[in-house]
Design a protein around this motif. Sequence first.
Motif, PDB file in Angstrom:
ATOM      1  N   MET A 171      41.131  52.543  30.362  1.00 40.21           N
ATOM      2  CA  MET A 171      41.266  51.098  30.280  1.00 40.21           C
ATOM      3  C   MET A 171      40.051  50.430  30.899  1.00 40.21           C
ATOM      4  O   MET A 171      39.555  50.861  31.926  1.00 40.21           O
ATOM      5  CB  MET A 171      42.515  50.652  31.038  1.00 40.21           C
ATOM      6  CG  MET A 171      43.806  50.998  30.341  1.00 40.21           C
ATOM      7  SD  MET A 171      45.215  50.239  31.125  1.00 40.21           S
ATOM      8  CE  MET A 171      45.967  51.692  31.823  1.00 40.21           C
ATOM      9  N   ASP A 172      39.615  49.382  30.241  1.00 38.28           N
ATOM     10  CA  ASP A 172      38.451  48.650  30.728  1.00 38.28           C
ATOM     11  C   ASP A 172      38.863  47.559  31.709  1.00 38.28           C
ATOM     12  O   ASP A 172      39.939  46.984  31.610  1.00 38.28           O
ATOM     13  CB  ASP A 172      37.705  47.999  29.559  1.00 38.28           C
ATOM     14  CG  ASP A 172      37.034  49.028  28.666  1.00 38.28           C
ATOM     15  OD1 ASP A 172      36.704  50.110  29.170  1.00 38.28           O
ATOM     16  OD2 ASP A 172      36.837  48.733  27.473  1.00 38.28           O
ATOM     17  N   LYS A 173      37.988  47.309  32.665  1.00 37.40           N
ATOM     18  CA  LYS A 173      38.215  46.275  33.674  1.00 37.40           C
ATOM     19  C   LYS A 173      37.651  44.956  33.154  1.00 37.40           C
ATOM     20  O   LYS A 173      36.580  44.913  32.562  1.00 37.40           O
ATOM     21  CB  LYS A 173      37.496  46.688  34.969  1.00 37.40           C
ATOM     22  CG  LYS A 173      37.438  45.627  36.033  1.00 37.40           C
ATOM     23  CD  LYS A 173      38.728  45.588  36.813  1.00 37.40           C
ATOM     24  CE  LYS A 173      38.650  44.622  37.966  1.00 37.40           C
ATOM     25  NZ  LYS A 173      38.937  43.243  37.603  1.00 37.40           N
ATOM     26  N   ILE A 174      38.398  43.899  33.368  1.00 38.67           N
ATOM     27  CA  ILE A 174      37.929  42.568  33.002  1.00 38.67           C
ATOM     28  C   ILE A 174      36.985  42.074  34.100  1.00 38.67           C
ATOM     29  O   ILE A 174      37.267  42.226  35.283  1.00 38.67           O
ATOM     30  CB  ILE A 174      39.110  41.592  32.836  1.00 38.67           C
ATOM     31  CG1 ILE A 174      40.020  42.057  31.713  1.00 38.67           C
ATOM     32  CG2 ILE A 174      38.608  40.181  32.568  1.00 38.67           C
ATOM     33  CD1 ILE A 174      41.272  41.217  31.549  1.00 38.67           C
ATOM     34  N   LYS A 175      35.861  41.497  33.685  1.00 40.10           N
ATOM     35  CA  LYS A 175      34.891  40.950  34.636  1.00 40.10           C
ATOM     36  C   LYS A 175      35.108  39.442  34.715  1.00 40.10           C
ATOM     37  O   LYS A 175      35.258  38.771  33.703  1.00 40.10           O
ATOM     38  CB  LYS A 175      33.468  41.247  34.182  1.00 40.10           C
ATOM     39  CG  LYS A 175      33.153  42.714  34.211  1.00 40.10           C
ATOM     40  CD  LYS A 175      31.738  42.972  33.751  1.00 40.10           C
ATOM     41  CE  LYS A 175      31.490  44.462  33.814  1.00 40.10           C
ATOM     42  NZ  LYS A 175      30.875  44.984  32.637  1.00 40.10           N
ATOM     43  N   TYR A 176      35.105  38.925  35.946  1.00 41.50           N
ATOM     44  CA  TYR A 176      35.338  37.504  36.177  1.00 41.50           C
ATOM     45  C   TYR A 176      34.111  36.875  36.818  1.00 41.50           C
ATOM     46  O   TYR A 176      33.444  37.496  37.635  1.00 41.50           O
ATOM     47  CB  TYR A 176      36.531  37.296  37.120  1.00 41.50           C
ATOM     48  CG  TYR A 176      37.815  37.917  36.622  1.00 41.50           C
ATOM     49  CD1 TYR A 176      38.614  37.260  35.715  1.00 41.50           C
ATOM     50  CD2 TYR A 176      38.209  39.175  37.061  1.00 41.50           C
ATOM     51  CE1 TYR A 176      39.783  37.825  35.251  1.00 41.50           C
ATOM     52  CE2 TYR A 176      39.375  39.754  36.604  1.00 41.50           C
ATOM     53  CZ  TYR A 176      40.157  39.073  35.699  1.00 41.50           C
ATOM     54  OH  TYR A 176      41.310  39.646  35.243  1.00 41.50           O
ATOM     55  N   ARG A 177      33.856  35.622  36.444  1.00 40.43           N
ATOM     56  CA  ARG A 177      32.794  34.859  37.110  1.00 40.43           C
ATOM     57  C   ARG A 177      33.098  33.379  37.003  1.00 40.43           C
ATOM     58  O   ARG A 177      33.810  32.936  36.094  1.00 40.43           O
ATOM     59  CB  ARG A 177      31.419  35.186  36.563  1.00 40.43           C
ATOM     60  CG  ARG A 177      31.095  34.607  35.227  1.00 40.43           C
ATOM     61  CD  ARG A 177      29.683  34.995  34.776  1.00 40.43           C
ATOM     62  NE  ARG A 177      29.385  34.291  33.546  1.00 40.43           N
ATOM     63  CZ  ARG A 177      28.422  33.398  33.415  1.00 40.43           C
ATOM     64  NH1 ARG A 177      27.631  33.121  34.424  1.00 40.43           N
ATOM     65  NH2 ARG A 177      28.224  32.785  32.271  1.00 40.43           N
ATOM     66  N   ALA A 236      32.002  17.511  36.727  1.00 39.02           N
ATOM     67  CA  ALA A 236      32.242  18.480  35.661  1.00 39.02           C
ATOM     68  C   ALA A 236      33.192  19.558  36.182  1.00 39.02           C
ATOM     69  O   ALA A 236      33.319  19.784  37.384  1.00 39.02           O
ATOM     70  CB  ALA A 236      30.937  19.106  35.201  1.00 39.02           C
ATOM     71  N   LEU A 237      33.831  20.250  35.254  1.00 32.19           N
ATOM     72  CA  LEU A 237      34.862  21.229  35.566  1.00 32.19           C
ATOM     73  C   LEU A 237      34.270  22.580  35.967  1.00 32.19           C
ATOM     74  O   LEU A 237      33.262  23.014  35.406  1.00 32.19           O
ATOM     75  CB  LEU A 237      35.759  21.412  34.334  1.00 32.19           C
ATOM     76  CG  LEU A 237      36.912  22.398  34.429  1.00 32.19           C
ATOM     77  CD1 LEU A 237      37.932  21.926  35.453  1.00 32.19           C
ATOM     78  CD2 LEU A 237      37.570  22.541  33.068  1.00 32.19           C
ATOM     79  N   VAL A 238      34.919  23.228  36.918  1.00 28.80           N
ATOM     80  CA  VAL A 238      34.606  24.620  37.260  1.00 28.80           C
ATOM     81  C   VAL A 238      35.641  25.482  36.552  1.00 28.80           C
ATOM     82  O   VAL A 238      36.841  25.222  36.649  1.00 28.80           O
ATOM     83  CB  VAL A 238      34.676  24.862  38.786  1.00 28.80           C
ATOM     84  CG1 VAL A 238      34.385  26.322  39.108  1.00 28.80           C
ATOM     85  CG2 VAL A 238      33.703  23.959  39.510  1.00 28.80           C
ATOM     86  N   GLN A 239      35.176  26.489  35.806  1.00 31.02           N
ATOM     87  CA  GLN A 239      36.066  27.375  35.075  1.00 31.02           C
ATOM     88  C   GLN A 239      35.822  28.820  35.482  1.00 31.02           C
ATOM     89  O   GLN A 239      34.765  29.151  36.010  1.00 31.02           O
ATOM     90  CB  GLN A 239      35.834  27.245  33.564  1.00 31.02           C
ATOM     91  CG  GLN A 239      36.197  25.893  33.011  1.00 31.02           C
ATOM     92  CD  GLN A 239      35.853  25.774  31.549  1.00 31.02           C
ATOM     93  OE1 GLN A 239      34.723  26.030  31.158  1.00 31.02           O
ATOM     94  NE2 GLN A 239      36.820  25.380  30.745  1.00 31.02           N
ATOM     95  N   VAL A 240      36.807  29.674  35.212  1.00 33.36           N
ATOM     96  CA  VAL A 240      36.652  31.106  35.426  1.00 33.36           C
ATOM     97  C   VAL A 240      36.472  31.753  34.062  1.00 33.36           C
ATOM     98  O   VAL A 240      37.291  31.555  33.165  1.00 33.36           O
ATOM     99  CB  VAL A 240      37.880  31.719  36.140  1.00 33.36           C
ATOM    100  CG1 VAL A 240      37.748  33.227  36.238  1.00 33.36           C
ATOM    101  CG2 VAL A 240      38.041  31.122  37.521  1.00 33.36           C
ATOM    102  N   GLU A 241      35.389  32.487  33.917  1.00 36.61           N
ATOM    103  CA  GLU A 241      35.120  33.206  32.669  1.00 36.61           C
ATOM    104  C   GLU A 241      35.610  34.642  32.828  1.00 36.61           C
ATOM    105  O   GLU A 241      35.259  35.320  33.785  1.00 36.61           O
ATOM    106  CB  GLU A 241      33.619  33.209  32.386  1.00 36.61           C
ATOM    107  CG  GLU A 241      33.217  33.993  31.160  1.00 36.61           C
ATOM    108  CD  GLU A 241      31.707  34.101  31.035  1.00 36.61           C
ATOM    109  OE1 GLU A 241      31.104  33.188  30.439  1.00 36.61           O
ATOM    110  OE2 GLU A 241      31.139  35.083  31.546  1.00 36.61           O
ATOM    111  N   ALA A 242      36.444  35.084  31.882  1.00 34.44           N
ATOM    112  CA  ALA A 242      36.918  36.470  31.856  1.00 34.44           C
ATOM    113  C   ALA A 242      36.250  37.152  30.675  1.00 34.44           C
ATOM    114  O   ALA A 242      36.336  36.668  29.548  1.00 34.44           O
ATOM    115  CB  ALA A 242      38.425  36.509  31.724  1.00 34.44           C
ATOM    116  N   LEU A 243      35.589  38.283  30.939  1.00 37.09           N
ATOM    117  CA  LEU A 243      34.827  38.991  29.913  1.00 37.09           C
ATOM    118  C   LEU A 243      35.389  40.397  29.736  1.00 37.09           C
ATOM    119  O   LEU A 243      35.535  41.139  30.709  1.00 37.09           O
ATOM    120  CB  LEU A 243      33.352  39.067  30.324  1.00 37.09           C
ATOM    121  CG  LEU A 243      32.404  39.882  29.453  1.00 37.09           C
ATOM    122  CD1 LEU A 243      32.157  39.167  28.134  1.00 37.09           C
ATOM    123  CD2 LEU A 243      31.092  40.102  30.167  1.00 37.09           C
TER     124      LEU A 243
END
Length: 103
Positions: A1-7, A22-29
């Motif tokens: 299983m692959d790990k999701i990367k967050y930033r 402006a909005l701060v968002q979390v990107e899941a890759l």
Amino acid sequence: MDKIKYRLVYNRKKQLNKQGTALVQVEALLNQRKVYFKTNIYLRPEHWDKQTSQVCNHPQANDLNTMLFEFILHLQAIELSLWKRGIPVTLSLLKDAIKKDKP
């Protein structure tokens, strides 16, 4: 299983609202696909440090940074609980879990 990367991503749309924030968002890759989660934290450009992806020069900078990182930890906890159940984690599963606010 692959790990999701967050930033953390600030001002993804490169557009400020009427209050100049402006909005701060979390990107899941995962597997070249991205999903964005809104944090409901709006900041002025001078309160965001691009190098460290953190809030700076703000009266509540420490509290805001804590809130942002706790949100990422919450996402990781959902991902881990899915792993423990043997369910392959996908971005759509994560998105649904956030909408329901439970894994």
